[in-house]
Motif scaffolding. Structure first.
Motif, PDB file in Angstrom:
ATOM      1  N   GLU A 146     -54.734  51.968   4.331  1.00 20.93           N
ATOM      2  CA  GLU A 146     -53.996  51.215   3.726  1.00 20.93           C
ATOM      3  C   GLU A 146     -52.284  52.030   3.719  1.00 20.93           C
ATOM      4  OE1 GLU A 146     -53.899  48.024   1.772  1.00 20.93           O
ATOM      5  OE2 GLU A 146     -55.449  48.104   3.356  1.00 20.93           O
ATOM      6  N   LYS A 162     -49.469  50.474   5.550  1.00 23.58           N
ATOM      7  CA  LYS A 162     -48.953  49.205   4.932  1.00 23.58           C
ATOM      8  C   LYS A 162     -48.265  49.718   3.482  1.00 23.58           C
ATOM      9  CE  LYS A 162     -50.754  45.064   2.298  1.00 23.58           C
ATOM     10  NZ  LYS A 162     -51.645  44.355   2.015  1.00 23.58           N
ATOM     11  N   ARG A 163     -48.608  50.467   2.723  1.00 18.12           N
ATOM     12  CA  ARG A 163     -47.976  50.856   1.393  1.00 18.12           C
ATOM     13  C   ARG A 163     -46.769  51.524   1.732  1.00 18.12           C
ATOM     14  NH1 ARG A 163     -49.600  47.346  -1.233  1.00 18.12           N
ATOM     15  NH2 ARG A 163     -48.310  48.438  -2.539  1.00 18.12           N
ATOM     16  N   GLU A 178     -44.755  50.701   4.282  1.00 21.48           N
ATOM     17  CA  GLU A 178     -43.783  49.486   4.627  1.00 21.48           C
ATOM     18  C   GLU A 178     -43.487  48.649   3.499  1.00 21.48           C
ATOM     19  OE1 GLU A 178     -42.063  49.011   7.270  1.00 21.48           O
ATOM     20  OE2 GLU A 178     -42.801  50.793   7.850  1.00 21.48           O
TER      21      GLU A 178
END
Length: 193
Positions: free
Chosen positions: A32, A35-36, A38
């Motif tokens: 993750e 994504k985190r 971003e």
């Protein structure tokens, strides 16, 4: 509204996890991370109008990130149930202090941003120093960070970057310490390498 990090499976308390559960959680957590980062960069851009490229995972970007974050730290009152649970776990002679000093908590949004800044902070280290990586410590069971994602490679200590950001956020609220706090902590941890 800030997008929360939510596991797609039930997460048992870290101190109760088996080794397999801790490794599974770590695998999901590390997957993750891009994504985190971003999500954090997009929210930074949305709230400042500045380029998300300001947050380029460099040491310098830690100062930019921290200066942006500190005015957004928000505390909310704890619920009666939360206070009752805390008081029940506190020795009687300390209960008045708990009520006086710990009646508030970070808002959900602040807590979510703290997690992502911790991930960002840890990623800056990992990108700069190839000897570091995410891992878990399974023993002793009473270790404060047992089964939690930590960064290994600092010799005899592990870094929990999320806990670091949580603690310096609290410290900032109590002392209104300087805007270099995240970089200062970064420099302290660099000494362990």
């Amino acid at each position: 509204m800030y997008e929360k990090m939510i596991a797609p499976f039930e997460v048992v308390p870290f101190e109760l996890m088996t080794k397999l559960e801790a490794r599974t959680y770590l695998g999901w957590f590390t997957s993750e991370i891009p994504k985190r980062i971003e999500v954090l960069r997009a929210f930074y851009h949305e709230t400042t109008g500045s380029s998300p490229n300001d947050l380029d995972l460099s040491e310098k970007s830690l100062g930019i990130l921290w200066r942006w974050f500190i005015p957004q730290i928000t505390m909310v009152p704890k619920t009666a149930e939360e206070l009752e649970e805390e008081i029940s776990m506190t020795p009687e002679w300390l209960r008045d202090e708990v009520l006086k000093e710990n009646s508030k908590k970070f808002s959900e949004e602040t807590s979510s941003i703290i997690i992502d800044i911790g991930i960002y902070f840890g990623t800056v280290f990992i990108n700069l120093f190839s000897s570091l990586d995410w891992g878990v410590v399974h023993t002793p069971k009473n270790y404060v960070y047992v089964n939690r994602p930590v960064i290994k490679g600092f010799g005899k200590v592990e870094m929990n970057p999320i806990a670091i950001v949580y603690n310096i956020s609290l410290r900032y609220l109590r002392n209104r310490s300087n805007e270099r706090q995240l970089i200062d902590v970064f420099n302290v941890w660099k000494e362990y390498l």
